[in-house]
Every structure is written in structure tokens, then in C-alpha cells.
Design a protein around this motif. Structure first.
Motif, PDB file in Angstrom:
ATOM      1  N   MET A  40      -8.076  -1.230  33.260  1.00  0.00           N
ATOM      2  CA  MET A  40      -7.404  -1.004  34.547  1.00  0.00           C
ATOM      3  C   MET A  40      -8.298  -1.270  35.747  1.00  0.00           C
ATOM      4  O   MET A  40      -7.844  -1.802  36.767  1.00  0.00           O
ATOM      5  CB  MET A  40      -6.854   0.429  34.584  1.00  0.00           C
ATOM      6  CG  MET A  40      -5.871   0.697  35.706  1.00  0.00           C
ATOM      7  SD  MET A  40      -4.435  -0.422  35.690  1.00  0.00           S
ATOM      8  CE  MET A  40      -3.599   0.084  34.184  1.00  0.00           C
ATOM      9  N   LYS A  41      -9.566  -0.927  35.626  1.00  0.00           N
ATOM     10  CA  LYS A  41     -10.482  -1.122  36.744  1.00  0.00           C
ATOM     11  C   LYS A  41     -10.510  -2.604  37.152  1.00  0.00           C
ATOM     12  O   LYS A  41     -10.421  -2.941  38.336  1.00  0.00           O
ATOM     13  CB  LYS A  41     -11.879  -0.652  36.316  1.00  0.00           C
ATOM     14  CG  LYS A  41     -12.829  -0.435  37.450  1.00  0.00           C
ATOM     15  CD  LYS A  41     -14.134   0.172  36.933  1.00  0.00           C
ATOM     16  CE  LYS A  41     -15.180   0.111  38.030  1.00  0.00           C
ATOM     17  NZ  LYS A  41     -16.455   0.681  37.602  1.00  0.00           N
ATOM     18  N   GLY A  42     -10.614  -3.473  36.153  1.00  0.00           N
ATOM     19  CA  GLY A  42     -10.631  -4.915  36.414  1.00  0.00           C
ATOM     20  C   GLY A  42      -9.298  -5.417  36.944  1.00  0.00           C
ATOM     21  O   GLY A  42      -9.254  -6.282  37.834  1.00  0.00           O
ATOM     22  N   THR A  43      -8.206  -4.894  36.406  1.00  0.00           N
ATOM     23  CA  THR A  43      -6.875  -5.293  36.861  1.00  0.00           C
ATOM     24  C   THR A  43      -6.701  -4.972  38.340  1.00  0.00           C
ATOM     25  O   THR A  43      -6.221  -5.795  39.128  1.00  0.00           O
ATOM     26  CB  THR A  43      -5.781  -4.567  36.041  1.00  0.00           C
ATOM     27  OG1 THR A  43      -5.923  -4.940  34.680  1.00  0.00           O
ATOM     28  CG2 THR A  43      -4.385  -4.907  36.532  1.00  0.00           C
ATOM     29  N   LEU A  44      -7.101  -3.766  38.728  1.00  0.00           N
ATOM     30  CA  LEU A  44      -6.929  -3.347  40.127  1.00  0.00           C
ATOM     31  C   LEU A  44      -7.832  -4.169  41.051  1.00  0.00           C
ATOM     32  O   LEU A  44      -7.442  -4.507  42.172  1.00  0.00           O
ATOM     33  CB  LEU A  44      -7.208  -1.850  40.273  1.00  0.00           C
ATOM     34  CG  LEU A  44      -6.268  -0.940  39.475  1.00  0.00           C
ATOM     35  CD1 LEU A  44      -6.656   0.516  39.645  1.00  0.00           C
ATOM     36  CD2 LEU A  44      -4.810  -1.148  39.874  1.00  0.00           C
ATOM     37  N   ALA A  45      -9.019  -4.512  40.550  1.00  0.00           N
ATOM     38  CA  ALA A  45      -9.916  -5.365  41.344  1.00  0.00           C
ATOM     39  C   ALA A  45      -9.260  -6.724  41.586  1.00  0.00           C
ATOM     40  O   ALA A  45      -9.345  -7.280  42.692  1.00  0.00           O
ATOM     41  CB  ALA A  45     -11.256  -5.523  40.625  1.00  0.00           C
ATOM     42  N   ALA A  46      -8.570  -7.246  40.580  1.00  0.00           N
ATOM     43  CA  ALA A  46      -7.881  -8.535  40.714  1.00  0.00           C
ATOM     44  C   ALA A  46      -6.711  -8.423  41.705  1.00  0.00           C
ATOM     45  O   ALA A  46      -6.451  -9.348  42.484  1.00  0.00           O
ATOM     46  CB  ALA A  46      -7.382  -9.006  39.350  1.00  0.00           C
ATOM     47  N   VAL A  47      -6.021  -7.300  41.682  1.00  0.00           N
ATOM     48  CA  VAL A  47      -4.923  -7.066  42.639  1.00  0.00           C
ATOM     49  C   VAL A  47      -5.471  -7.116  44.061  1.00  0.00           C
ATOM     50  O   VAL A  47      -4.945  -7.810  44.935  1.00  0.00           O
ATOM     51  CB  VAL A  47      -4.232  -5.702  42.381  1.00  0.00           C
ATOM     52  CG1 VAL A  47      -3.292  -5.322  43.515  1.00  0.00           C
ATOM     53  CG2 VAL A  47      -3.474  -5.731  41.051  1.00  0.00           C
ATOM     54  N   ARG A  48      -6.564  -6.387  44.289  1.00  0.00           N
ATOM     55  CA  ARG A  48      -7.154  -6.309  45.635  1.00  0.00           C
ATOM     56  C   ARG A  48      -7.741  -7.647  46.066  1.00  0.00           C
ATOM     57  O   ARG A  48      -7.667  -8.017  47.246  1.00  0.00           O
ATOM     58  CB  ARG A  48      -8.262  -5.268  45.677  1.00  0.00           C
ATOM     59  CG  ARG A  48      -7.788  -3.859  45.413  1.00  0.00           C
ATOM     60  CD  ARG A  48      -8.957  -2.883  45.473  1.00  0.00           C
ATOM     61  NE  ARG A  48      -8.602  -1.621  44.859  1.00  0.00           N
ATOM     62  CZ  ARG A  48      -9.091  -1.186  43.696  1.00  0.00           C
ATOM     63  NH1 ARG A  48      -9.964  -1.908  43.015  1.00  0.00           N
ATOM     64  NH2 ARG A  48      -8.696  -0.026  43.215  1.00  0.00           N
ATOM     65  N   ALA A  49      -8.313  -8.395  45.115  1.00  0.00           N
ATOM     66  CA  ALA A  49      -8.970  -9.659  45.436  1.00  0.00           C
ATOM     67  C   ALA A  49      -7.979 -10.637  46.060  1.00  0.00           C
ATOM     68  O   ALA A  49      -8.352 -11.476  46.874  1.00  0.00           O
ATOM     69  CB  ALA A  49      -9.605 -10.256  44.187  1.00  0.00           C
ATOM     70  N   GLY A  50      -6.723 -10.522  45.695  1.00  0.00           N
ATOM     71  CA  GLY A  50      -5.692 -11.384  46.274  1.00  0.00           C
ATOM     72  C   GLY A  50      -5.234 -10.919  47.644  1.00  0.00           C
ATOM     73  O   GLY A  50      -4.276 -11.466  48.193  1.00  0.00           O
ATOM     74  N   LEU A 242       8.299  -1.721  35.239  1.00  0.00           N
ATOM     75  CA  LEU A 242       8.235  -0.592  34.304  1.00  0.00           C
ATOM     76  C   LEU A 242       7.134  -0.867  33.293  1.00  0.00           C
ATOM     77  O   LEU A 242       7.145  -1.911  32.626  1.00  0.00           O
ATOM     78  CB  LEU A 242       9.575  -0.425  33.578  1.00  0.00           C
ATOM     79  CG  LEU A 242       9.616   0.656  32.485  1.00  0.00           C
ATOM     80  CD1 LEU A 242       9.433   2.052  33.074  1.00  0.00           C
ATOM     81  CD2 LEU A 242      10.936   0.582  31.709  1.00  0.00           C
ATOM     82  N   VAL A 243       6.177   0.058  33.187  1.00  0.00           N
ATOM     83  CA  VAL A 243       5.101  -0.104  32.211  1.00  0.00           C
ATOM     84  C   VAL A 243       5.331   0.849  31.040  1.00  0.00           C
ATOM     85  O   VAL A 243       5.791   1.973  31.221  1.00  0.00           O
ATOM     86  CB  VAL A 243       3.713   0.124  32.853  1.00  0.00           C
ATOM     87  CG1 VAL A 243       3.361  -1.022  33.793  1.00  0.00           C
ATOM     88  CG2 VAL A 243       3.636   1.455  33.600  1.00  0.00           C
ATOM     89  N   LEU A 269       0.151  -2.190  33.085  1.00  0.00           N
ATOM     90  CA  LEU A 269      -0.103  -2.928  34.326  1.00  0.00           C
ATOM     91  C   LEU A 269      -1.125  -4.038  34.089  1.00  0.00           C
ATOM     92  O   LEU A 269      -1.153  -5.047  34.807  1.00  0.00           O
ATOM     93  CB  LEU A 269      -0.572  -1.940  35.411  1.00  0.00           C
ATOM     94  CG  LEU A 269      -0.920  -2.501  36.787  1.00  0.00           C
ATOM     95  CD1 LEU A 269       0.252  -3.266  37.396  1.00  0.00           C
ATOM     96  CD2 LEU A 269      -1.359  -1.372  37.718  1.00  0.00           C
ATOM     97  N   ASN A 270      -1.958  -3.863  33.059  1.00  0.00           N
ATOM     98  CA  ASN A 270      -2.990  -4.867  32.771  1.00  0.00           C
ATOM     99  C   ASN A 270      -2.372  -6.234  32.453  1.00  0.00           C
ATOM    100  O   ASN A 270      -3.029  -7.255  32.656  1.00  0.00           O
ATOM    101  CB  ASN A 270      -3.862  -4.400  31.606  1.00  0.00           C
ATOM    102  CG  ASN A 270      -4.639  -3.141  31.966  1.00  0.00           C
ATOM    103  OD1 ASN A 270      -5.266  -3.085  33.024  1.00  0.00           O
ATOM    104  ND2 ASN A 270      -4.576  -2.138  31.118  1.00  0.00           N
ATOM    105  N   ASP A 271      -1.121  -6.257  31.986  1.00  0.00           N
ATOM    106  CA  ASP A 271      -0.465  -7.544  31.686  1.00  0.00           C
ATOM    107  C   ASP A 271      -0.294  -8.405  32.934  1.00  0.00           C
ATOM    108  O   ASP A 271      -0.138  -9.618  32.852  1.00  0.00           O
ATOM    109  CB  ASP A 271       0.925  -7.315  31.071  1.00  0.00           C
ATOM    110  CG  ASP A 271       0.846  -6.765  29.641  1.00  0.00           C
ATOM    111  OD1 ASP A 271      -0.295  -6.552  29.180  1.00  0.00           O
ATOM    112  OD2 ASP A 271       1.899  -6.555  29.035  1.00  0.00           O
TER     113      ASP A 271
END
Ligand code: MG
Length: 276
Positions: A40-50, A242-243, A269-271
Motif C-alpha cells: 500500500m505504501k508504494g501504491t499511495l506514493a504512485a497515486v500522489r506522484a501523478g 470497491l476493494v 487498491l494495490n491493483d
């Protein structure tokens, strides 16, 4: 908005492309108990990076936004640009809008009282002289408080509930939440809340979009509970994801009513990370 359950990548890609703000449920969505879900940490970082924003969105009005921030930080899931929005904050927004300056009798924890006071809401010590009754998730609830708020309800004073979940997700047996208090007060006063602020209702959605300054069709709500998280998104014109990392199982998805049917479904959410 797209409707129907499709777990293929195209739905996730389209959803990622149009989303500026992700509203994230917490338990069952980014962590379970005290464990982040997968990467999740990496997923959220990718969300923010955009350049997208993250707003953690919870119905639990027993804790302050600051205490959630602390927990999320400890799990590595909170960045300086992220924010937390609780149903208690939605109630504060509603009070400002409709009952500015009116004194409030609040059934709530010390943390919630502190948030109301910091926002300039005049709190009454007792129900006497109070003009508006607010019912929060009070884990320090006493019989005396029930008697006091019940008096206000019988007197016909405005009655606001922060949210209406019957139980609160927790280890083991889920304890009673505001929805259960509402039922008790309905039996004693004959009243139901005039307004319920939290998910899945529109007050919280309206307060959020106003605070964020973003149109509803650029917002995606992500959560694991169809009848609160997904219905909340649908009620407010948001996209919904929906997760299946929390309390919903895959076989339940095809049987969801239209009100609770998400735009897209993912194992977690990681998907989404592959499509950001
Ligand atoms: Mg949840």
C-alpha cells in the motif's frame, strides 16, 4: 458514469485517468487492524506522484483527524499533502452552514469536543439552554448523557447525528456505534435524526467537495463496505472503487443493489497501481 461490476484493467485505467482526488476509507481499504494491505505504501506514493490528492474519509467520530493522521503516519501511509476528513468534521460544517453561533449539546468523546471547540462551535455543558443536539460516536457514553439528549429530542430541538453505522469494525465482536444509539433514542423520544452527516449521506460529500474545490466527477471513493463507502460515492456523483480486501467477498458483488454497485471492483487498491 460507468456502472456494473467489471474487474478488468480498462475500468481501472479509465477511473485513474479521470480522478483528481481519491477519498479513501481506512480499515479494510488501506490497512486491516494495524497492518497495511500489501504494498500500500508504494501504491499511495504512485497515486500522489501523478499529482492526485488523497483524503482519508472515515465515519468514526470518536477519534480526531489528528489521531488518524498519527496512526497513518506510523504505518507509512500518510504524506504531508494528504488529509483526513471525519464525520465529526462534516457535522461541524453543517453546524456552520445551518446553525452558526447556536449552542450545541454534544454527545461525544473528549477528542470530538476538542475538535468542535477548535472550530469555534459553542458547546453547552448540559442540555439546558442548548439549541442543537449532536450525537457522535461516544465511547464514553453515560446514562446521564442519554437522559440529557433525550430531553432535547422530546422538546423538538434540531437533532444531528455524525453518522449511522450500527457497529464499529474492531478486533473480535464489533461494538455498538451511533446507529445503535439512534435506535435507543428512537424508542425513548420517537425521533430519528433530522440530518445524518457521514457516509453514505450527502452532507459529508458536499462538505468534502466544497473544501477540496473539485467537481464531483473528478472524485473517486474507494472502500470495502458497499452500503456505506460505495453508496456514499454513488449518492454524491463520485466514481467508486470497491476493494475486496475488507469485509466484502467476491461472490457478494453480483448481488449488490444498484445503490451499492461500484464503478469498478479490485482485489485491493494495490491493483490500481498498474494503471496510474
Ligand atoms: Mg472499511
Amino acid at each position: 458514469m460507468q456502472r456494473g461490476v467489471v474487474s478488468d484493467g480498462e475500468r481501472l485505467r479509465a477511473l485513474a485517468a479521470r480522478t483528481e482526488v481519491f477519498l479513501l476509507d481506512m480499515d479494510g481499504t488501506v490497512y486491516v487492524g494495524d497492518r497495511p494491505i500489501g504494498e500500500m505504501k508504494g501504491t499511495l506514493a504512485a497515486v500522489r506522484a501523478g499529482g492526485r490528492r488523497i483524503v482519508y474519509c472515515t465515519n468514526n467520530s470518536s477519534r480526531s483527524a489528528a489521531s488518524y493522521e498519527q496512526k497513518l503516519r506510523a504505518l507509512g501511509l500518510f504524506d504531508a499533502r494528504d488529509t483526513v476528513f471525519t464525520s465529526g468534521m462534516a457535522a461541524i460544517g453543517l453546524l456552520r452552514e445551518r446553525y452558526a453561533g447556536k449552542s450545541v449539546y454534544l454527545v461525544g468523546t473528549d477528542a470530538l469536543k476538542a475538535e468542535f471547540m477548535a472550530a469555534g462551535v459553542p458547546l453547552a455543558e448540559t442540555e439546558e439552554g442548548a439549541e442543537v443536539a449532536v450525537l457522535g460516536y461516544d465511547t464514553s457514553l453515560t446514562y446521564e448523557k442519554l437522559v440529557r439528549i433525550n430531553r432535547m429530542l422530546v422538546q423538538g430541538k434540531p437533532y444531528i447525528a455524525t453518522h449511522a453505522d450500527d457497529v464499529c469494525p474492531a478486533e473480535g465482536v464489533y461494538p455498538p456505534d451511533v446507529g445503535s444509539f439512534i435506535q435507543l433514542l428512537k424508542r425513548s423520544s420517537g425521533r430519528e435524526p433530522d440530518v445524518i452527516c457521514g457516509k453514505p449521506h450527502t452532507v459529508m460529500g458536499r462538505m468534502l467537495t466544497a473544501a477540496l474545490g473539485v467537481p464531483a466527477d473528478r472524485v473517486t471513493m474507494v472502500g470495502d463496505r458497499p452500503y456505506t463507502d460505495i453508496r456514499f460515492g454513488n449518492n454524491n456523483g463520485f466514481s467508486t472503487l470497491l476493494v475486496l480486501s475488507g469485509e466484502t467477498r467476491a461472490e457478494q458483488v453480483p448481488r449488490l443493489p444498484a445503490s451499492d454497485t461500484p464503478t469498478a471492483v479490485a482485489e485491493s487498491l494495490n491493483d490500481l497501481a498498474a494503471y496510474l
